[in-house]
Design a protein around this motif. Structure first.
Motif, mmCIF file in Angstrom:
data_model
loop_
_atom_site.group_PDB
_atom_site.id
_atom_site.type_symbol
_atom_site.label_atom_id
_atom_site.label_comp_id
_atom_site.label_asym_id
_atom_site.label_seq_id
_atom_site.Cartn_x
_atom_site.Cartn_y
_atom_site.Cartn_z
ATOM 1 N N ARG A 209 0.813 -1.213 0.000
ATOM 2 C CA ARG A 209 0.000 0.000 0.000
ATOM 3 C C ARG A 209 0.849 1.268 0.000
ATOM 4 N N ASP A 210 1.950 1.275 0.752
ATOM 5 C CA ASP A 210 2.788 2.472 0.847
ATOM 6 C C ASP A 210 3.434 2.835 -0.491
ATOM 7 N N LYS A 211 3.586 1.847 -1.357
ATOM 8 C CA LYS A 211 4.189 2.087 -2.660
ATOM 9 C C LYS A 211 3.150 2.256 -3.762
ATOM 10 N N CYS A 212 1.888 2.047 -3.440
ATOM 11 C CA CYS A 212 0.822 2.138 -4.433
ATOM 12 C C CYS A 212 0.585 3.612 -4.799
ATOM 13 N N PRO A 213 0.556 3.944 -6.081
ATOM 14 C CA PRO A 213 0.375 5.339 -6.480
ATOM 15 C C PRO A 213 -0.996 5.913 -6.141
ATOM 16 N N ALA A 214 -2.014 5.042 -6.062
ATOM 17 C CA ALA A 214 -3.371 5.534 -5.768
ATOM 18 C C ALA A 214 -4.188 4.420 -5.138
ATOM 19 N N PRO A 215 -4.033 4.182 -3.840
ATOM 20 C CA PRO A 215 -4.798 3.117 -3.178
ATOM 21 C C PRO A 215 -6.301 3.288 -3.378
ATOM 22 N N LEU A 216 -6.965 2.201 -3.684
ATOM 23 C CA LEU A 216 -8.394 2.275 -3.997
ATOM 24 C C LEU A 216 -9.239 2.616 -2.775
ATOM 25 N N ASP A 217 -8.734 2.358 -1.573
ATOM 26 C CA ASP A 217 -9.537 2.697 -0.400
ATOM 27 C C ASP A 217 -9.582 4.193 -0.148
ATOM 28 N N GLY A 218 -8.840 4.978 -0.910
ATOM 29 C CA GLY A 218 -8.874 6.423 -0.747
ATOM 30 C C GLY A 218 -9.716 7.139 -1.783
ATOM 31 N N LEU A 219 -10.386 6.387 -2.647
ATOM 32 C CA LEU A 219 -11.148 7.012 -3.732
ATOM 33 C C LEU A 219 -12.410 7.709 -3.251
ATOM 34 N N PHE A 220 -13.212 6.992 -2.452
ATOM 35 C CA PHE A 220 -14.530 7.527 -2.116
ATOM 36 C C PHE A 220 -14.842 7.512 -0.628
ATOM 37 N N GLY A 221 -13.856 7.249 0.186
ATOM 38 C CA GLY A 221 -14.094 7.303 1.621
ATOM 39 C C GLY A 221 -14.624 6.000 2.196
ATOM 40 N N PRO A 222 -14.920 5.992 3.513
ATOM 41 C CA PRO A 222 -15.318 4.768 4.223
ATOM 42 C C PRO A 222 -16.551 4.090 3.662
ATOM 43 N N ARG A 223 -17.511 4.866 3.143
ATOM 44 C CA ARG A 223 -18.760 4.260 2.675
ATOM 45 C C ARG A 223 -18.500 3.272 1.543
ATOM 46 N N ALA A 224 -17.578 3.611 0.651
ATOM 47 C CA ALA A 224 -17.290 2.727 -0.476
ATOM 48 C C ALA A 224 -16.719 1.404 0.008
ATOM 49 N N ILE A 225 -15.950 1.456 1.115
ATOM 50 C CA ILE A 225 -15.326 0.242 1.614
ATOM 51 C C ILE A 225 -16.297 -0.574 2.445
ATOM 52 N N SER A 226 -17.182 0.072 3.174
ATOM 53 C CA SER A 226 -18.082 -0.646 4.062
ATOM 54 C C SER A 226 -19.276 -1.249 3.342
ATOM 55 N N GLY A 227 -19.481 -0.887 2.091
ATOM 56 C CA GLY A 227 -20.593 -1.525 1.387
ATOM 57 C C GLY A 227 -21.351 -0.612 0.470
ATOM 58 N N GLY A 228 -20.689 0.315 -0.205
ATOM 59 C CA GLY A 228 -21.382 1.229 -1.092
ATOM 60 C C GLY A 228 -21.659 0.666 -2.465
ATOM 61 N N SER A 229 -21.138 -0.542 -2.754
ATOM 62 C CA SER A 229 -21.330 -1.131 -4.070
ATOM 63 C C SER A 229 -22.675 -1.835 -4.145
ATOM 64 N N PRO A 230 -23.341 -1.827 -5.320
ATOM 65 C CA PRO A 230 -24.599 -2.533 -5.452
ATOM 66 C C PRO A 230 -24.406 -4.025 -5.273
ATOM 67 N N SER A 231 -25.461 -4.717 -4.911
ATOM 68 C CA SER A 231 -25.360 -6.153 -4.669
ATOM 69 C C SER A 231 -24.957 -6.891 -5.936
ATOM 70 N N LEU A 232 -24.293 -8.033 -5.767
ATOM 71 C CA LEU A 232 -23.856 -8.808 -6.913
ATOM 72 C C LEU A 232 -25.050 -9.391 -7.645
ATOM 73 N N ARG A 233 -26.038 -9.811 -6.910
ATOM 74 C CA ARG A 233 -27.227 -10.397 -7.548
ATOM 75 C C ARG A 233 -27.930 -9.377 -8.432
ATOM 76 N N ALA A 234 -27.812 -8.100 -8.067
ATOM 77 C CA ALA A 234 -28.500 -7.066 -8.850
ATOM 78 C C ALA A 234 -27.936 -6.944 -10.237
ATOM 79 N N SER A 235 -26.726 -7.439 -10.434
ATOM 80 C CA SER A 235 -26.114 -7.338 -11.770
ATOM 81 C C SER A 235 -26.623 -8.419 -12.698
ATOM 82 N N ARG A 236 -27.371 -9.363 -12.161
ATOM 83 C CA ARG A 236 -27.869 -10.455 -12.977
ATOM 84 C C ARG A 236 -29.020 -9.999 -13.865
ATOM 85 N N ARG A 237 -29.143 -10.644 -15.007
ATOM 86 C CA ARG A 237 -30.268 -10.355 -15.900
ATOM 87 C C ARG A 237 -31.554 -10.873 -15.277
ATOM 88 N N THR A 238 -32.614 -10.137 -15.507
ATOM 89 C CA THR A 238 -33.907 -10.563 -14.968
ATOM 90 C C THR A 238 -34.878 -10.793 -16.096
#
Length: 238
Positions: A209-238
């Protein structure tokens, strides 16, 4: 041992020793989840025919992980002048069309994309925008996978490059091998792994992480890490 007329190896004194005595028993660090699933084995040109061409038919989502990203050319769509002239077009034409239709396209990669790919991407900067189209980089990404609509999964050796997934001739493409499956359990496991990397959940424990040019956990704050992504099932075709 013989294979296709070729002899491999040679008997030695150690050959009579039981395998368990010659090699230390591996102790897994965590339980390995297993499941019987229906899969198809694909190689070489089949990557283009069965994976790349399936991307254009996506209805809801396309998630791609690749160590390398390079210019990837495909046959022009049927019915177009370019197709009649035998021309090839960038895969970004397809991704742009998907994004225009509201299909979620995510591309996770390790190394910087090639210059031709970046130039094509810049030419579409006004249309390939979030949230329909996103790219994120993690230097530890080495997995190669494509999940389409949460319903079709590719896992294998091919990077998102012309030699791996493009329409190159047999004498110019890489030797690749992978599997295709529609197994829901495998789709959930792989998409969950992709999602954790995408949202930066893995960053805190990463020793690079210390050598990473842009750690992904710094993109959108704590909410993105704690569960801001849509559910995986929601990506399925209906």
């Amino acid at each position: 041992m013989k294979f296709a007329g070729i002899r491999f190896g040679r008997r030695t004194a150690g050959a009579c020793v039981p395998p368990q005595a010659r090699y230390p028993r591996a102790v897994p660090s965590a339980p390995i989840a297993t499941r019987r699933a229906s899969i198809s084995l694909i190689a070489d040109r089949a990557h283009y025919e069965r994976v790349t061409l399936s991307i254009a038919r996506a209805q809801t989502s396309v998630w791609i992980a690749s160590a390398n990203v390079k210019q990837l050319l495909i046959e022009a769509p049927i019915g177009t002048r370019d197709r009649a002239r035998g021309r090839y077009v960038p895969i970004l034409d397809t991704l742009q069309s998907l994004a225009d239709r509201g299909v979620q396209v995510r591309l996770l990669h390790a190394t910087p994309p090639s210059r031709p790919f970046r130039e094509e991407l810049a030419a579409r900067a006004k249309r390939l925008v979030r949230p329909a189209f996103e790219m994120r980089a993690c230097p530890r990404v080495h997995l190669k996978m494509i999940a389409i609509d949460g319903a079709l999964l590719y896992l294998g050796s091919a990077n998102f490059t012309g030699a791996g997934l493009g329409a190159k001739g047999d004498g110019r493409r890489n030797f690749e091998m992978g599997i295709l499956t529609d197994d829901e359990w495998m789709l959930d496991q792989v998409q969950a792994r992709f999602d954790r990397i995408w949202r930066g959940v893995e960053c805190a424990a990463c020793r690079m992480r210390d050598k990473c040019p842009a750690p992904l956990d710094g993109l959108f704050g704590p909410r993105a890490i704690s569960g801001g992504s849509p559910s995986l099932r929601a990506s399925r075709r209906t």
